[in-house]
Scaffold this motif. Sequence first.
Motif, mmCIF file in Angstrom:
data_model
loop_
_atom_site.group_PDB
_atom_site.id
_atom_site.type_symbol
_atom_site.label_atom_id
_atom_site.label_comp_id
_atom_site.label_asym_id
_atom_site.label_seq_id
_atom_site.Cartn_x
_atom_site.Cartn_y
_atom_site.Cartn_z
ATOM 1 N N ASP A 235 -2.343 27.718 -27.631
ATOM 2 C CA ASP A 235 -1.786 26.914 -27.080
ATOM 3 C C ASP A 235 -3.004 25.198 -27.287
ATOM 4 O O ASP A 235 -4.094 25.715 -26.240
ATOM 5 C CB ASP A 235 -2.043 27.085 -26.023
ATOM 6 C CG ASP A 235 -1.074 26.430 -24.990
ATOM 7 O OD1 ASP A 235 -0.378 25.207 -25.006
ATOM 8 O OD2 ASP A 235 -1.222 26.971 -23.270
ATOM 9 N N HIS A 299 -4.345 26.399 -17.480
ATOM 10 C CA HIS A 299 -4.166 28.219 -17.019
ATOM 11 C C HIS A 299 -4.338 29.315 -18.260
ATOM 12 O O HIS A 299 -4.967 29.310 -19.261
ATOM 13 C CB HIS A 299 -2.617 28.353 -17.343
ATOM 14 C CG HIS A 299 -1.711 27.358 -18.295
ATOM 15 N ND1 HIS A 299 -1.808 28.271 -19.700
ATOM 16 C CD2 HIS A 299 -1.845 26.163 -18.844
ATOM 17 C CE1 HIS A 299 -1.292 28.130 -19.966
ATOM 18 N NE2 HIS A 299 -1.687 26.774 -20.563
ATOM 19 N N HIS A 306 1.370 31.277 -20.167
ATOM 20 C CA HIS A 306 1.300 30.576 -19.101
ATOM 21 C C HIS A 306 0.836 31.439 -18.663
ATOM 22 O O HIS A 306 1.921 32.231 -17.604
ATOM 23 C CB HIS A 306 2.322 29.907 -18.294
ATOM 24 C CG HIS A 306 1.952 28.395 -18.696
ATOM 25 N ND1 HIS A 306 2.448 27.554 -17.526
ATOM 26 C CD2 HIS A 306 1.576 27.970 -19.839
ATOM 27 C CE1 HIS A 306 2.618 26.382 -18.337
ATOM 28 N NE2 HIS A 306 1.730 26.765 -20.092
ATOM 29 N N GLU A 343 -6.290 19.740 -24.792
ATOM 30 C CA GLU A 343 -6.176 20.925 -24.903
ATOM 31 C C GLU A 343 -7.025 21.858 -25.630
ATOM 32 O O GLU A 343 -6.656 22.071 -26.968
ATOM 33 C CB GLU A 343 -4.224 21.364 -24.773
ATOM 34 C CG GLU A 343 -4.244 22.996 -24.613
ATOM 35 C CD GLU A 343 -3.363 24.047 -23.531
ATOM 36 O OE1 GLU A 343 -2.288 23.259 -24.831
ATOM 37 O OE2 GLU A 343 -2.473 24.109 -22.949
HETATM 38 MN MN MN Z 1 -1.670 25.140 -21.647
#
Ligand code: MN
Length: 365
Positions: A235, A299, A306, A343
């Motif tokens: 992610d 997260h 998630h 991220e």
């Molecule tokens: Mn994420």
Amino acid sequence: MSLDYQGRIASLRAIGGVDAVAIVPGTNMQYFTGLDVHMSERPIVALFTRDDLAVIIPRLEATKVTARPDLKAQVIEWTDEEGYQGAFAWALDTLGLRGKTLGVDGLTMRVTEWLVFSQIDPSLQVKPVERELVSIRAHKMPDEVDAMRRAIAISEAALKQLLTEIKPGMTEKAIASRLEALMTEGGGDGVAFDTLVQTGPNSASPHGSTTQRPLQPGEFLLIDYGCKVDGYPADITRTVCIGAPTAEMQTIYDTVLRANEAAKAAAKPGVPCAQVDRAARQVIEDAGYGQYFIHRTGHGLGLDTHEPVPQIAGNIEDPLEPGMVFTIEPGIYVPGLGGVRIEDNVLVTDTGVEILTSFPRSLTL
Ligand code: MN
Ligand code: GLY
Ligand code: MN
């Protein structure tokens, strides 16, 4: 590395206060058994007692269980003609569960399954065990981290290639589709979630969508994406500018990067999640962009992209623990101008953290 299901099942069997745990299709089923089954109108339930595993399953899918001798599972099959009531009753009898306590994941078991159990045996007790399941899954085993490393490597190689091909005029959807093709060619098992490509003002919406808008030079291009390997995701978000950014765009980018770095530096075992969130947020607030950082810092990451633990948010005082994998993804979103998010995926080790993602963090190419 193959996945260690017996190790996972052992942790499920260690849950206290229940005589068995019932798992329905979804990521819990995937986690504890690796069975490729899906939730549908035909119920499937895996029942784990201290010593046994029984899987209630429609006959047309029963070979998925018999093909897995490592699970040492008893198959309790049912047919469309007979219905599934008899299979549920057989399971309770065979496992000696009448009048006993069944642990269930209240977030995934449907009334459909529970009604059958409770009609067959009104004395059956139910105990929600979703917190225990979340806690088991929050501590990643080496095989899980290995799968995520491979997903990240494939995803990062695909982005590297993509950035050599992107030209102004390409639409967000065309960019997303090429990135997904590159991940598939690289060995990914499909996308972990819908690939998000947002250009210019569209990037100001953290939960926006990928549209037919063409990329223009000198604007933000935000890409939030990742493939899966053995069910485990990457992610990753990178934001770039094809062409020359304005000074304000560069300031926003540099601020988000410093926030990302501050959060990573703050993360280690024993540190409350809120402290990691605060580290990122402080940088953005000090730069005067606090009102534009409108989500949590990260997260948990696992079979579900998630996962609820850990939650890198200002109100979560729970500490980071070794084995947890999570994202750090601060952002600044300025309506009309656009947004930046950077991220990364992070593993908590015994002594600190390992940053699993290594793709360069730079606004310009
Ligand atoms: Mn994420
Ligand atoms: N891709 C969704 C997220 O970053 O949380
Ligand atoms: Mn993401």
